[in-house]
Write a protein that holds these residues in place. Sequence first.
Motif, short mmCIF file in Angstrom:
data_model
loop_
_atom_site.label_atom_id
_atom_site.label_comp_id
_atom_site.label_asym_id
_atom_site.label_seq_id
_atom_site.Cartn_x
_atom_site.Cartn_y
_atom_site.Cartn_z
N GLY A 172 0.99 -1.13 -0.05
CA GLY A 172 -0.06 -0.01 -0.08
C GLY A 172 0.69 1.28 -0.02
N GLY A 173 1.96 1.12 -0.53
CA GLY A 173 2.79 2.32 -0.42
C GLY A 173 2.83 3.06 -1.71
N ASP A 174 3.77 3.46 -2.37
CA ASP A 174 3.81 4.57 -3.50
C ASP A 174 3.35 3.90 -4.69
N THR A 175 2.62 4.38 -5.71
CA THR A 175 2.17 3.50 -6.87
C THR A 175 3.47 3.22 -7.80
N ARG A 176 4.42 3.71 -7.84
CA ARG A 176 5.58 3.46 -8.67
C ARG A 176 6.79 2.54 -8.05
N LEU A 177 6.86 1.38 -8.69
CA LEU A 177 8.02 0.52 -7.99
C LEU A 177 9.26 0.90 -8.72
N VAL A 178 10.20 1.50 -7.96
CA VAL A 178 11.58 2.04 -8.57
C VAL A 178 12.51 0.81 -7.94
N LEU A 179 13.61 0.35 -8.89
CA LEU A 179 14.37 -0.51 -8.34
C LEU A 179 15.71 -0.08 -8.85
N SER A 180 17.04 -0.28 -8.09
CA SER A 180 18.06 0.06 -8.75
C SER A 180 18.56 -1.15 -9.58
N ARG A 181 19.82 -1.12 -10.24
CA ARG A 181 20.22 -2.18 -11.05
C ARG A 181 20.85 -3.27 -9.84
N ASP A 182 21.45 -2.93 -8.77
CA ASP A 182 21.77 -4.05 -7.83
C ASP A 182 20.41 -4.50 -7.20
N ASP A 183 19.35 -3.77 -6.97
CA ASP A 183 18.19 -4.36 -6.57
C ASP A 183 17.69 -5.52 -7.52
N ILE B 279 17.88 -11.90 -8.64
CA ILE B 279 18.38 -13.29 -9.39
C ILE B 279 19.27 -13.88 -8.35
N ARG B 280 20.07 -13.10 -7.58
CA ARG B 280 21.07 -13.59 -6.78
C ARG B 280 20.57 -14.49 -5.57
N VAL B 281 19.75 -13.95 -4.94
CA VAL B 281 18.90 -14.52 -4.00
C VAL B 281 18.06 -15.75 -4.47
N PHE B 282 17.67 -15.86 -5.57
CA PHE B 282 17.10 -17.01 -5.98
C PHE B 282 17.78 -18.32 -6.53
N LEU B 283 18.79 -17.95 -6.91
CA LEU B 283 19.74 -18.95 -7.99
C LEU B 283 20.67 -19.70 -6.60
N PRO B 284 20.84 -20.94 -6.90
CA PRO B 284 21.95 -21.54 -6.04
C PRO B 284 23.16 -21.34 -6.26
N ASP B 285 24.03 -21.50 -5.07
CA ASP B 285 25.59 -21.21 -5.32
C ASP B 285 26.28 -22.02 -6.40
N SER B 286 26.40 -21.44 -7.46
CA SER B 286 27.29 -22.24 -8.48
C SER B 286 27.77 -21.33 -9.50
N SER B 287 28.26 -21.95 -10.48
CA SER B 287 29.14 -21.04 -11.51
C SER B 287 27.80 -20.08 -12.52
N GLU C 224 25.31 -18.70 -11.37
CA GLU C 224 24.98 -17.51 -10.67
C GLU C 224 25.81 -16.35 -11.14
N ALA C 225 27.22 -16.61 -11.17
CA ALA C 225 27.92 -15.57 -11.68
C ALA C 225 27.89 -15.30 -13.26
N LYS C 226 27.55 -16.23 -13.91
CA LYS C 226 27.50 -15.97 -15.21
C LYS C 226 26.21 -15.24 -15.59
N LEU C 227 24.97 -15.59 -14.68
CA LEU C 227 23.74 -14.67 -14.85
C LEU C 227 23.89 -13.35 -14.40
N ILE C 228 24.48 -13.02 -13.32
CA ILE C 228 24.64 -11.88 -12.78
C ILE C 228 25.42 -11.00 -13.84
N ASP C 229 26.58 -11.49 -14.36
CA ASP C 229 27.54 -10.87 -15.33
C ASP C 229 26.64 -10.18 -16.52
N LYS C 230 25.74 -10.87 -16.78
CA LYS C 230 24.74 -10.72 -18.02
C LYS C 230 23.51 -9.87 -17.65
N VAL C 231 23.54 -9.54 -16.27
CA VAL C 231 22.28 -9.03 -15.99
C VAL C 231 21.87 -7.50 -16.67
#
Length: 205
Positions: free
Chosen positions: A111-122, A127-135, A137-144
């Motif tokens: 019930g907050g603001d009407t605009r959801l604003v996220l940073s690149r790090d957000d 993705i980082r929180v979702f992915l298991p620890d593996s190579s 993750e690094a590949k996917l984050i590199d291509k974010v």
Amino acid sequence: MVTQEPIADNNDFSLVVIALLKGIVYQENDDKLWHRLMNLQARVRDYIRVLGLELVLDEAEGYAFLRSRPTTEDEPESKLPRLITRRALSFPVSLLLALLRKKLAEFDASGGDTRLVLSRDDIAELIRVFLPDSSNEAKLIDKVDTHINKIIDLGFLRRLKPATGSTSKQTNFEVRRIIKAFVDAQWLAEFDARLETYRLHLQEK
């Protein structure tokens, strides 16, 4: 006696249809065009139906777009060529779209603001929180950034300009609410099951 519609009305109609055929129409981007669309929407719906299309218009959220008209059991599948092409999305882009849609649902529930604003790090963190620890993750984050740019092209994210006087180098993005029209409530309800499918997919890579 046959009367002709004013030329101005015909021009407005043409401008609206051309804009819709080119992509998504947002009220915030062109209020005058939006007003024309609202006045002419019945005529637009009749016209595009001949082309095998339908108008999706959300007045509350302020967006409109065209999509191929679904067929019914009583109506044989049209043999007309598709004017709105289907886009095949890569796995990472599909995953990120799902995570952004879930984030928007949580944001709306707060019930907050009407605009959801996220940073690149957000976005990377989603993705980082979702992915298991593996190579993987690094590949996917590199291509974010590549995945973010693709989602911007699709119209679901908008890159925001830095605030005047800001010294931050962080790039922020607005999650466009039109994502709700493509990732609906039923799809979202099955989200946990889909995430498990994604996890298995990644583990096999």
